[in-house]
Each structure stands twice: as structure tokens, then as C-alpha cells.
Design a protein around this motif. Structure first.
Motif, short mmCIF file in Angstrom:
data_model
loop_
_atom_site.label_atom_id
_atom_site.label_comp_id
_atom_site.label_asym_id
_atom_site.label_seq_id
_atom_site.Cartn_x
_atom_site.Cartn_y
_atom_site.Cartn_z
N UNK A 1 0.82 -1.22 0.00
CA UNK A 1 0.00 0.00 0.00
C UNK A 1 0.85 1.27 0.00
N UNK A 2 1.92 1.24 -0.80
CA UNK A 2 2.79 2.42 -0.90
C UNK A 2 2.26 3.36 -1.98
N UNK A 3 2.45 4.66 -1.79
CA UNK A 3 2.05 5.66 -2.77
C UNK A 3 3.15 5.75 -3.82
N UNK A 4 2.81 5.39 -5.07
CA UNK A 4 3.83 5.24 -6.11
C UNK A 4 3.55 6.14 -7.31
N UNK A 5 4.66 6.58 -7.92
CA UNK A 5 4.59 7.23 -9.23
C UNK A 5 5.72 6.68 -10.08
N UNK A 6 5.60 6.76 -11.41
CA UNK A 6 6.72 6.33 -12.25
C UNK A 6 7.96 7.18 -11.95
N UNK A 7 9.10 6.53 -11.91
CA UNK A 7 10.34 7.24 -11.58
C UNK A 7 10.66 8.32 -12.61
N UNK A 8 10.17 8.15 -13.84
CA UNK A 8 10.46 9.13 -14.88
C UNK A 8 9.77 10.48 -14.65
N UNK A 9 8.80 10.55 -13.71
CA UNK A 9 8.11 11.80 -13.42
C UNK A 9 8.86 12.65 -12.38
N UNK B 1 8.19 19.92 -4.33
CA UNK B 1 9.19 19.03 -3.78
C UNK B 1 8.50 17.87 -3.06
N UNK B 2 9.07 16.66 -3.22
CA UNK B 2 8.50 15.48 -2.59
C UNK B 2 9.61 14.76 -1.80
N UNK B 3 9.17 13.96 -0.83
CA UNK B 3 10.11 13.10 -0.10
C UNK B 3 9.88 11.67 -0.56
N UNK B 4 10.95 11.03 -1.01
CA UNK B 4 10.82 9.71 -1.62
C UNK B 4 11.26 8.61 -0.66
N UNK B 5 10.79 7.40 -0.96
CA UNK B 5 11.15 6.21 -0.16
C UNK B 5 11.81 5.17 -1.03
N UNK B 6 11.18 4.00 -1.13
CA UNK B 6 11.76 2.91 -1.91
C UNK B 6 11.76 3.26 -3.40
N UNK B 7 12.86 2.94 -4.07
CA UNK B 7 12.95 3.16 -5.51
C UNK B 7 13.41 1.88 -6.17
N UNK B 8 12.75 1.52 -7.26
CA UNK B 8 13.25 0.42 -8.07
C UNK B 8 13.47 0.94 -9.49
N UNK B 9 13.63 0.02 -10.44
CA UNK B 9 13.99 0.46 -11.79
C UNK B 9 12.88 1.24 -12.50
N UNK B 10 11.61 1.15 -12.03
CA UNK B 10 10.53 1.81 -12.75
C UNK B 10 9.66 2.72 -11.88
N UNK B 11 9.60 2.45 -10.56
CA UNK B 11 8.68 3.19 -9.70
C UNK B 11 9.40 3.74 -8.47
N UNK B 12 8.81 4.82 -7.92
CA UNK B 12 9.36 5.45 -6.72
C UNK B 12 8.24 5.68 -5.73
#
Length: 363
Positions: free
Chosen positions: A313-321, A337-348
């Protein structure tokens, strides 16, 4: 002339409308709540637990092969026998030497010395009596000084001979003990080398490969067979040096085999070997299967994803945004400005700064 100007203006305006209408629309998205995982990719192969290469400890010709591929073996079961005439001959010579050096076979030497010692002791005692008699005679002025000196010299010689024989006996005993011990050790060594001509399994398991044939000359550098556990397997993963700092014992691993397409199996990290292979700049990491296919074989290849972090249930957006690391553009053109958490190859994962109602433009 006025009509011509109107025609030109109309054509330009139509061209501008056409150009504007052909511009691509900016891509848009809104955050969504989903599961996200951060993982490290690794490739590897299957190895049987306790798998080892069977090698001889001596040189010889393969006399007999008692197993074949696929056979089950027990600890201590004979696998190969080698032929080496020199090794067998050395054991026979060592056995003869051991028999010759046994203390029981050399008692006569000690007994002979003991007889000589008893005789020397008796002669020494006799010369001691003669010496005392001569002293008493000289005290009564009977006899000469020369006779007394001769008695003294004879007694001293007997005493020296007696001491020498006793020392010789002790030396002989030590020599015999040493020879017996040495011969015993040499026989044990020769027997051990001869026993190594019989090559046995060190585990309960299965024969996966027999690499030599009867009659071949082999030595300690040659692999005769490969044996491993028949039921339990381990996964050997190659992890890049840039990722090894993220790997910990117990982490979940998702495994996919080429031989079991469209299936994913679960494993856990069980061992991290600390030495890096300088050739491929990677570490060998072992994993144990939690769920496994019906059949496994050594050297099967696979691809793996080691789960470093996961969140529901994480709030996700594509990393390219995201640009400049922590900024996004809203559909209204605002930069946030946003504060980010987990990042993978496609989503943050977004921890704060926007919510599910925020519409974003792709930079």
C-alpha cells in the motif's frame, strides 16, 4: 489586392492551427497505491549439498570402478580401487622391518649384555677383594708398592668395564625402542598409503558424474567423480560487488529456472562468502530453497531477485516523473518538492509532498 492578402492570412492561420493541433499532448499520471519491492538481481547455478570432487591421494592406475552415474552411495562405500606396485611393495617392506624391530625379536641381544654385565660385576668384586687383601699385606709390610698399584689398576679396569657394559645395555634398549617405534610408524604410513588405493565415499549421497575410465593413470590432481547429496540442494548466486553491501542472511530470494518457465520459487539467503572473485568482481552467495521444483540437478542455471525491501500500500509514481531527485510538476505547471522512499527500476515511493489526487506532468 485585398482579396489576395485575405487569402494569404487565412492560409497562415490555418497552418498555425494545423501545427498546434499536431503537437503531442504532455503525458500525465496520478499517484497510486500498490505493492513495491526493491531487489538485487543475481544469476547462479544449482549445487548439491556437500557436493565434492573425488580425488585420489596417491598415484596409480584405476583398477576397478564400482559405481556409475546416478548410483546412491553410503559413507565409506568403495568407489574406485587403484593399482600401484611400489606402494604395495613399500608396505610389505615396512611390515618386515616392523617384525625385525620388535623388542621380542631382539631380547637375545639384551640377554647377552646382561650375562657380560654379571660377569664383569663378579670380576670387579673379585678384584676388589684382591685389592683389599693387598692393602692389608702392605700395611704389614708384606708385598711391594708395585703389586698394590697393579691391584688398583685391575680393579679400576673391571669397574670401568662394568660401567661401560651397563651404559651399552641402556643405549641398546633405547636404540631398540627407537627402531621399534620408527618401524611401527613406517608401517602405519605405508599401510595408510596402501589403503588410499581404495577410494571411498565420505558422505551419503549420489554419484552425479564419473570422469575417468578403468586403466587410466591418475594422481592427486585428477577428479575421478563428483558426488553430492541426493535430496538437498543449495543455490550459488553471483552478486556484483556494488550490491553485496545490501545482502543479509535470511533475505527472501525469488528464483526462476530456464527449465521451469513461468514458475517462480522462493528461497532464503543462507551464507555470504566473504572473498570476492577478482576475475568477475562478484561474490558467491548461497541460498536455501523454501519452495522447490519436483526435480533439481546440479549446474542448473537460474536468475534471481534478492528482495532488499518491500512495502504494501505504498504511494507510487513512475520514476520518470521525478527530476532533480525530489521534484515533480503538477498539471497546473507548479513545481513541488517530494520526499521519496523505496525506488526500483521503474517506480518510486512518495512519502510526502503529493497525494493520490495530485495530477502530474512528465518532465
Amino acid at each position: 489586392m485585398l482579396s489576395l492578402n485575405r487569402i494569404v492570412t487565412s492560409a497562415i492561420f490555418s497552418g498555425l492551427l494545423t501545427t498546434i493541433s499536431c503537437q503531442p499532448q504532455a503525458e500525465k499520471t496520478s499517484p497510486v497505491r500498490e505493492h513495491i519491492t526493491l531487489s538485487v538481481y543475481a544469476s547462479g547455478k544449482v549445487a548439491s549439498k556437500n557436493q565434492y570432487e573425488v580425488k585420489p591421494n596417491t598415484t596409480g592406475y584405476i583398477k576397478e570402478i564400482y559405481v556409475k552415474e546416478g548410483d546412491s552411495v553410503q559413507n565409506g562405500m568403495r568407489l574406485f580401487s587403484l593399482s600401484n606396485e611400489t606402494t604395495i611393495l613399500n608396505r610389505e617392506i615396512a611390515s618386515l622391518s616392523r617384525s625385525f624391530s620388535e623388542r621380542e625379536n631382539n631380547l637375545e641381544k639384551i640377554q647377552e649384555l646382561e650375562v657380560q654385565i654379571d660377569l664383569a660385576q663378579s670380576q670387579m668384586a673379585h678384584d676388589s677383594l684382591l685389592l683389599e687383601r693387598q692393602k692389608r699385606l702392605n700395611e704389614r709390610e708384606i708385598g711391594t708398592d708395585l703389586q698394590l698399584e697393579q691391584r688398583l689398576l685391575s680393579y679400576a679396569q673391571r669397574k670401568t668395564e662394568y660401567a661401560s657394559l651397563k651404559l651399552k645395555k641402556e643405549t641398546l634398549k633405547r636404540e631398540l625402542d627407537h627402531n621399534e617405534t620408527t618401524a611401527k610408524k613406517n608401517l602405519e604410513k605405508a599401510s595408510a598409503l596402501a589403503n588410499e588405493l581404495e577410494i571411498k565415499s565420505t558422505i551419503n549421497g549420489r554419484v552425479y558424474s564419473v570422469l575417468k575410465e578403468k586403466g587410466e593413470l591418475v594422481n592427486a590432481q585428477n577428479t575421478l567423480a563428483i558426488i553430492g547429496d541426493g535430496e538437498e540442494f543449495i543455490l550459488e548466486l553471483l552478486v556484483d560487488e556494488y550490491d553485496i553491501s545490501q545482502i543479509e542472511l535470511g533475505q527472501e530470494v525469488m528464483i526462476s529456472f530456464d527449465s521451469y518457465q513461468d514458475q517462480v520459487f522462493d528461497a532464503r539467503i543462507s551464507k555470504i562468502n566473504p572473498m570476492m572473485d577478482s576475475g568477475n568482481k562478484s561474490f558467491v552467495v548461497e541460498a536455501s530453497m523454501v519452495t522447490k521444483p519436483k526435480t533439481l540437478y546440479p549446474n542448473l542455471t537460474f536468475e534471481a531477485n534478492i528482495i532488499i525491501e518491500a512495502k504494501e500500500n505504498a504511494l507510487l509514481i513512475p520514476s520518470s516523473y521525478i527530476f532533480q531527485g525530489n521534484q515533480v510538476i503538477t498539471s497546473g505547471g507548479d513545481t513541488l518538492q517530494v520526499r521519496t522512499g523505496i525506488k526500483n527500476y521503474s517506480e518510486t515511493e512518495i512519502l510526502s509532498g503529493i497525494d493520490e489526487t495530485t495530477q502530474l506532468l512528465k518532465p
